[in-house]
Motif scaffolding. Structure first.
Motif, PDB file in Angstrom:
ATOM      1  N   PHE A   1       0.766  -1.184  -0.016  1.00  0.00           N
ATOM      2  CA  PHE A   1       0.073  -0.123  -0.144  1.00  0.00           C
ATOM      3  C   PHE A   1       0.818   1.089   0.118  1.00  0.00           C
ATOM      4  N   TRP A   2       0.370   2.316  -0.570  1.00  0.00           N
ATOM      5  CA  TRP A   2       0.832   3.585  -0.425  1.00  0.00           C
ATOM      6  C   TRP A   2       0.000   4.435   0.667  1.00  0.00           C
ATOM      7  N   LEU A   3       0.743   5.063   1.452  1.00  0.00           N
ATOM      8  CA  LEU A   3      -0.191   5.741   2.400  1.00  0.00           C
ATOM      9  C   LEU A   3       0.390   7.369   2.035  1.00  0.00           C
ATOM     10  N   TYR A   4      -0.772   8.036   2.112  1.00  0.00           N
ATOM     11  CA  TYR A   4      -0.574   9.436   1.722  1.00  0.00           C
ATOM     12  C   TYR A   4      -1.045  10.378   2.742  1.00  0.00           C
ATOM     13  N   ASP A   5      -0.261  11.580   3.057  1.00  0.00           N
ATOM     14  CA  ASP A   5      -0.689  12.801   3.958  1.00  0.00           C
ATOM     15  C   ASP A   5      -0.859  13.886   3.032  1.00  0.00           C
ATOM     16  N   PHE A   6      -2.247  14.437   3.299  1.00  0.00           N
ATOM     17  CA  PHE A   6      -2.634  15.679   2.530  1.00  0.00           C
ATOM     18  C   PHE A   6      -3.405  16.625   3.583  1.00  0.00           C
ATOM     19  N   ASP A   7      -2.658  17.885   3.042  1.00  0.00           N
ATOM     20  CA  ASP A   7      -3.669  19.063   3.736  1.00  0.00           C
ATOM     21  C   ASP A   7      -4.429  19.483   2.666  1.00  0.00           C
ATOM     22  N   ALA A   8      -5.669  19.769   2.973  1.00  0.00           N
ATOM     23  CA  ALA A   8      -6.923  20.140   1.962  1.00  0.00           C
ATOM     24  C   ALA A   8      -7.583  21.117   2.572  1.00  0.00           C
ATOM     25  N   GLU A   9      -8.389  22.037   1.467  1.00  0.00           N
ATOM     26  CA  GLU A   9      -9.158  23.272   1.960  1.00  0.00           C
ATOM     27  C   GLU A   9     -10.095  23.365   0.895  1.00  0.00           C
ATOM     28  N   THR A  10     -11.477  23.901   1.387  1.00  0.00           N
ATOM     29  CA  THR A  10     -12.572  23.724   0.452  1.00  0.00           C
ATOM     30  C   THR A  10     -13.090  24.921   0.675  1.00  0.00           C
ATOM     31  N   GLU A  11     -13.648  25.690  -0.219  1.00  0.00           N
ATOM     32  CA  GLU A  11     -14.399  26.935   0.072  1.00  0.00           C
ATOM     33  C   GLU A  11     -15.821  26.686  -0.695  1.00  0.00           C
ATOM     34  N   MET A  12     -16.867  26.259   0.018  1.00  0.00           N
ATOM     35  CA  MET A  12     -17.989  26.102  -0.360  1.00  0.00           C
ATOM     36  C   MET A  12     -19.083  26.978  -0.174  1.00  0.00           C
ATOM     37  N   THR A  13     -19.815  27.389  -1.313  1.00  0.00           N
ATOM     38  CA  THR A  13     -20.955  28.062  -1.200  1.00  0.00           C
ATOM     39  C   THR A  13     -22.276  27.314  -1.591  1.00  0.00           C
ATOM     40  N   ALA A  14     -23.384  27.797  -1.026  1.00  0.00           N
ATOM     41  CA  ALA A  14     -24.791  27.156  -1.140  1.00  0.00           C
ATOM     42  C   ALA A  14     -25.777  28.048  -1.035  1.00  0.00           C
ATOM     43  N   LYS A  15     -27.007  27.589  -1.525  1.00  0.00           N
ATOM     44  CA  LYS A  15     -28.149  28.325  -1.331  1.00  0.00           C
ATOM     45  C   LYS A  15     -28.971  27.341  -0.466  1.00  0.00           C
ATOM     46  N   ALA A  16     -29.468  27.951   0.819  1.00  0.00           N
ATOM     47  CA  ALA A  16     -30.266  27.296   1.701  1.00  0.00           C
ATOM     48  C   ALA A  16     -31.792  27.657   1.973  1.00  0.00           C
ATOM     49  N   GLU A  17     -32.658  26.870   2.334  1.00  0.00           N
ATOM     50  CA  GLU A  17     -33.902  27.171   2.567  1.00  0.00           C
ATOM     51  C   GLU A  17     -34.273  27.064   4.043  1.00  0.00           C
ATOM     52  N   LYS A  18     -35.290  27.738   5.083  1.00  0.00           N
ATOM     53  CA  LYS A  18     -35.585  27.288   6.260  1.00  0.00           C
ATOM     54  C   LYS A  18     -37.052  27.382   5.981  1.00  0.00           C
ATOM     55  N   ILE A  19     -37.976  26.433   6.243  1.00  0.00           N
ATOM     56  CA  ILE A  19     -39.396  26.496   6.001  1.00  0.00           C
ATOM     57  C   ILE A  19     -39.994  26.454   7.314  1.00  0.00           C
ATOM     58  N   ARG A  20     -41.016  27.472   7.648  1.00  0.00           N
ATOM     59  CA  ARG A  20     -41.396  27.745   9.171  1.00  0.00           C
ATOM     60  C   ARG A  20     -42.896  28.065   8.811  1.00  0.00           C
ATOM     61  N   THR A  21     -43.723  27.256   9.840  1.00  0.00           N
ATOM     62  CA  THR A  21     -45.050  27.509   9.888  1.00  0.00           C
ATOM     63  C   THR A  21     -45.759  28.394  11.344  1.00  0.00           C
ATOM     64  N   GLU A  22     -46.476  29.230  10.933  1.00  0.00           N
ATOM     65  CA  GLU A  22     -46.928  29.923  12.180  1.00  0.00           C
ATOM     66  C   GLU A  22     -48.455  30.022  11.982  1.00  0.00           C
ATOM     67  N   ARG A  23     -49.388  29.870  13.014  1.00  0.00           N
ATOM     68  CA  ARG A  23     -50.515  29.730  13.134  1.00  0.00           C
ATOM     69  C   ARG A  23     -51.194  30.961  13.635  1.00  0.00           C
ATOM     70  N   HIS A  24     -52.043  31.821  13.225  1.00  0.00           N
ATOM     71  CA  HIS A  24     -52.842  33.077  13.649  1.00  0.00           C
ATOM     72  C   HIS A  24     -54.116  32.973  13.716  1.00  0.00           C
ATOM     73  N   GLY A  25     -54.701  32.577  14.742  1.00  0.00           N
ATOM     74  CA  GLY A  25     -56.376  32.253  14.766  1.00  0.00           C
ATOM     75  C   GLY A  25     -56.542  31.051  14.107  1.00  0.00           C
ATOM     76  N   ASP A  26     -57.432  31.292  13.048  1.00  0.00           N
ATOM     77  CA  ASP A  26     -57.949  30.086  12.092  1.00  0.00           C
ATOM     78  C   ASP A  26     -56.751  29.861  10.998  1.00  0.00           C
ATOM     79  N   THR A  27     -55.854  30.642  10.873  1.00  0.00           N
ATOM     80  CA  THR A  27     -55.189  30.642   9.667  1.00  0.00           C
ATOM     81  C   THR A  27     -53.883  30.335   9.718  1.00  0.00           C
ATOM     82  N   GLU A  28     -53.235  29.572   9.072  1.00  0.00           N
ATOM     83  CA  GLU A  28     -51.819  28.929   9.064  1.00  0.00           C
ATOM     84  C   GLU A  28     -51.095  29.482   7.785  1.00  0.00           C
TER      85      GLU A  28
END
Length: 356
Positions: A159-186
């Motif tokens: 086997f060959w055993l390798y040592d690596f230094d690694a770096e990543t710059e990652m960008t992403a779009k994300a969403e949070k979905i939340r629900t609120e109820r006010h009276g009889d309306t959601e």
């Protein structure tokens, strides 16, 4: 030149004992540390064998798309001829059963820097194989015969055993979905986020098997090995086992390892994006630096046989006991099993009808 480590007490060929983690004589049971043996006696045998003449022979054998160079050596115990290809570094005489190490396959650029000695001996490996076979109700009987079990071999895989230094710059779009109820309306709200991660990581001893004879996927599945057990390489560790030297250099294997490091750093960065309903990666810029490579021999137990024209492979990590294997199915056992199930079902249905 072939080397046999002879017992200083009785002259029999010594083998590395995985339980004692020492060289052991099967004849008089004398044990000796590998390092102590090399210091006290190693030079005597290498000096004595330096004068032996090894005969060379060329034979063409197909392996993949290439051919192999074969050499004929003489067993230092019984004088029988040992035929080994150019990548075999340790073998066992078929006539007297004594181990022989081919010194020129383990010197210079082919000298390993480290080794993990076998922790599981032959008898333990056979027991683990038998236990594995018994778990398969439809496993063919031929796989449990003594003639098949005796084929199991301990192999030091390069086997060959390798040592690596690694770096990543990652960008992403994300969403949070939340629900609120006010009276009889959601009400459902979707919040949008731009996520950025800059992650650095160090990877040590990422393995890649360097033998053309070994299946890469199988070797990957045998991981992990415990690298705390790595020892500086010494030839006596190989005595009593088979061994291969590498077919591929560290440079030739590096692209495969870079893909693994790429996947690892990506998974690390992605795992930090928590708490969102959805995440979509937009960009993943990775840079890496190969710091160090190490040539090591790692222990593997292997059993290969053919069943109905198909190759069957049982592979066992010689340190941890992890098993990677195919499980062929006996057509006869399968037919009998399903007939038995059918008969039982008919009996149950008949008894149920009579009860009504």
């Amino acid at each position: 030149m072939p080397i046999t480590y002879k017992c200083p007490n009785c002259g029999a060929a010594m083998e590395f004992d995985s339980t004692a983690q020492k060289l052991k004589c099967p004849s008089c049971q004398m044990e000796m540390d590998v390092q102590d043996y090399e210091k006290q006696y190693g030079h005597l045998y290498s000096d004595a064998e330096a004068g032996e003449n090894a005969q060379s022979a060329q034979s063409e054998g197909q392996k993949g798309k290439g051919s192999m160079n074969m050499k004929v050596y003489h067993c230092q115990s019984c004088g029988a001829e040992l035929l080994a290809d150019e990548y075999t570094s340790a073998t066992i005489c078929s006539f007297c059963g004594n181990p022989s190490l081919v010194e020129d396959r383990l010197s210079g650029e082919f000298s390993p820097s480290s080794v993990i000695p076998f922790q599981i001996d032959r008898e333990a490996a056979k027991k683990m194989y038998k236990s594995w076979v018994k778990k398969g109700l439809l496993t063919p009987k031929t796989l449990s015969t003594e003639s098949t079990i005796e084929k199991i071999s301990g192999v030091y895989v390069p086997f060959w055993l390798y040592d690596f230094d690694a770096e990543t710059e990652m960008t992403a779009k994300a969403e949070k979905i939340r629900t609120e109820r006010h009276g009889d309306t959601e009400y459902t709200y979707t919040d949008h986020f731009h996520v950025y991660r800059d992650v650095e990581a160090q990877f040590e001893k990422v393995p890649a098997d360097a033998s053309e004879k070994m299946d890469d996927d199988t070797m990957d599945k045998l991981e992990p090995f415990d690298y705390t057990a790595l020892k500086p390489f010494a030839m006596p560790y190989l005595s009593g086992y088979l061994s291969e030297r590498y077919n591929f250099t560290d440079e030739q294997m590096q692209s495969r390892v870079r893909k693994r490091v790429d996947r690892y750093i990506t998974e690390i960065a992605r795992s930090t994006m928590l708490g969102y309903s959805t995440v979509s990666v937009l960009d993943n810029h990775i840079s890496m630096n190969n710091k160090h490579n190490e040539y090591a021999l790692l222990p593997v137990w292997m059993l290969n046989c053919r069943y109905h024209g198909n190759d069957f492979n049982f592979v066992l990590n010689g340190q941890t006991g992890k098993i990677v294997a195919d499980r062929p199915i006996s057509k006869g056992k399968a037919a009998a099993y399903f007939v038995g199930i059918f008969v039982i079902m008919m009996i149950v249905l008949t008894l149920g009808g009579l009860a009504l």
